[in-house]
Design a protein around this motif. Structure first.
Motif, short mmCIF file in Angstrom:
data_model
loop_
_atom_site.label_atom_id
_atom_site.label_comp_id
_atom_site.label_asym_id
_atom_site.label_seq_id
_atom_site.Cartn_x
_atom_site.Cartn_y
_atom_site.Cartn_z
N UNK A 1 42.07 68.19 41.45
CA UNK A 1 41.73 69.89 41.07
C UNK A 1 43.30 70.60 41.21
N UNK A 2 44.11 70.11 42.13
CA UNK A 2 44.95 71.09 42.21
C UNK A 2 46.16 70.76 41.11
N UNK A 3 46.33 69.61 40.63
CA UNK A 3 47.07 69.02 39.60
C UNK A 3 46.53 69.69 38.32
N UNK A 4 45.13 69.71 38.03
CA UNK A 4 44.70 70.17 36.89
C UNK A 4 44.91 71.37 36.72
N UNK A 5 44.71 72.20 37.71
CA UNK A 5 44.75 73.76 37.62
C UNK A 5 46.38 74.02 37.28
N UNK A 6 47.26 73.08 37.79
CA UNK A 6 48.76 73.39 37.60
C UNK A 6 48.96 73.29 36.06
N UNK A 7 48.26 72.08 35.63
CA UNK A 7 48.79 71.85 33.98
C UNK A 7 48.11 72.46 33.04
N UNK A 8 46.78 73.03 33.44
CA UNK A 8 46.02 73.87 32.69
C UNK A 8 46.86 75.37 32.59
N UNK A 9 47.45 75.73 33.61
CA UNK A 9 48.44 77.13 33.59
C UNK A 9 49.55 76.63 32.69
N UNK B 1 47.39 61.99 36.05
CA UNK B 1 47.25 62.55 37.17
C UNK B 1 47.28 61.94 38.34
N UNK B 2 46.68 60.56 38.33
CA UNK B 2 46.88 59.69 39.50
C UNK B 2 48.22 59.77 40.42
N UNK B 3 49.37 59.46 39.21
CA UNK B 3 50.59 59.45 39.84
C UNK B 3 51.22 60.58 40.21
N UNK B 4 50.73 61.86 39.65
CA UNK B 4 51.24 62.99 40.03
C UNK B 4 50.72 63.59 41.49
N UNK B 5 49.31 63.26 41.63
CA UNK B 5 48.52 63.13 42.90
C UNK B 5 49.14 62.49 43.97
N UNK B 6 49.74 61.23 43.61
CA UNK B 6 50.37 60.52 44.67
C UNK B 6 51.87 61.04 45.12
N UNK B 7 52.55 61.38 43.98
CA UNK B 7 53.85 61.79 44.25
C UNK B 7 53.75 63.51 44.98
N UNK B 8 52.92 64.09 44.79
CA UNK B 8 52.79 65.40 45.24
C UNK B 8 52.01 65.54 46.68
N UNK B 9 51.03 64.36 46.69
CA UNK B 9 50.12 64.54 47.84
C UNK B 9 49.09 65.58 47.73
N UNK B 10 48.50 66.01 46.63
CA UNK B 10 47.53 66.82 46.46
C UNK B 10 46.32 66.26 45.80
N UNK B 11 45.26 67.16 45.71
CA UNK B 11 43.89 66.54 45.15
C UNK B 11 44.19 66.78 43.47
N UNK C 1 48.36 75.25 44.92
CA UNK C 1 48.23 75.34 43.56
C UNK C 1 49.74 75.93 42.65
N UNK C 2 50.14 76.98 43.45
CA UNK C 2 51.30 77.85 42.76
C UNK C 2 52.51 77.02 43.16
N UNK C 3 52.73 76.24 44.30
CA UNK C 3 53.72 75.42 44.54
C UNK C 3 53.86 74.24 43.79
N UNK C 4 52.58 73.63 43.34
CA UNK C 4 52.55 72.32 42.30
C UNK C 4 52.99 72.90 41.09
N UNK C 5 52.37 74.25 40.58
CA UNK C 5 52.82 74.79 39.12
C UNK C 5 54.40 74.76 39.53
N UNK C 6 54.79 75.52 40.21
CA UNK C 6 56.42 75.53 40.33
C UNK C 6 57.39 74.26 40.12
N UNK C 7 56.74 73.36 40.97
CA UNK C 7 57.44 71.76 41.07
C UNK C 7 57.46 71.46 39.56
N UNK C 8 56.15 71.44 38.90
CA UNK C 8 56.18 70.96 37.66
C UNK C 8 56.88 71.73 36.53
N UNK C 9 56.82 72.94 36.73
CA UNK C 9 57.39 73.56 35.86
C UNK C 9 59.05 73.51 35.84
#
Length: 228
Positions: free
Chosen positions: A49-57, A37-47, A12-20
């Protein structure tokens, strides 16, 4: 003395860093909607919940704004800018003018010594666009050119920290200008603090440059008081 083991960042920290980085590097400019969300999940290869956690942060930090039923938008290019925007919601434009007064006067004084020929050419071009936009009543174009001029003066100061602080005020300060032209007595072609400031920079006159920056802020403050 022993050292603590180096721990790999969580996913989740890696995904947050990438989005930031997408935001801070300008890939996703302020005001744009980020991929769903579906596009971010596809591009990042994550679930999900991981995308949502990064977006919330990032939303909590003020960089993103989640609009229910619409999507998620970039609100600020940095945590500092996001914090200033939250603070601005409870502050009057007069306080923002005080901040501009503190930063722009010093920036103008320093720019009179440090501005390069390239800086001066860029400032002149911004003012040409500003004048043309005002004449054609293109208010969005006027606001963009006006703000570009002021940020370029900060950049030309040679003080990187001052320029960074000023740029982090971009969104709340530009928001404070919204609707200026709809109110009586506003002169978007006033040369004080603009063409007159550029002349002072060409003359390498720090005192006059600072005086011109102050004249612009004082005129804005006086006009603001007279219309509120």
């Amino acid at each position: 003395m022993s050292l603590d083991p180096v721990r790999r960042p969580t996913l989740s920290a890696e995904v947050l860093g990438t989005l930031r980085r997408q935001i801070t590097d300008g890939v996703w400019p302020v005001g744009t909607r980020i991929p769903p969300e579906p596009e971010l999940m596809r591009q990042l290869g994550v679930a999900r919940g991981t995308v949502r956690e990064a977006v919330r942060a990032l939303a909590h930090a003020g960089l993103l704004e989640v609009r229910q039923g619409d999507g998620t938008y970039v609100r600020a290019a940095s945590e500092l800018s996001g914090a200033v925007q939250r603070l601005y919601n409870d502050r009057a434009s007069a306080e923002l003018l005080d901040v501009r007064d503190a930063l722009e006067g010093k920036a103008a004084r320093l720019a009179a010594t440090h501005a390069t020929n390239e800086d001066l050419d860029a400032l002149a071009a911004a003012l040409e666009r500003r004048a043309a936009a005002w004449a054609s009543r293109d208010f969005d174009g006027w606001a963009s050119a006006d703000w570009e001029f002021h940020t370029r003066v900060a950049d030309a100061s040679g003080n990187t920290l001052l320029a960074v602080l000023y740029r982090n005020l971009t969104e709340p300060l530009r928001a404070s200008m919204s609707g200026f032209w709809e109110r009586p007595g506003f002169n978007g072609a006033d040369p004080a603090g603009h063409e007159d400031l550029l002349a002072a920079l060409h003359g390498k006159d720090p005192a006059e440059a600072a005086r011109q920056a102050d004249a612009n802020i004082n005129a804005t403050a006086e006009w603001h008081r007279s219309t509120t």
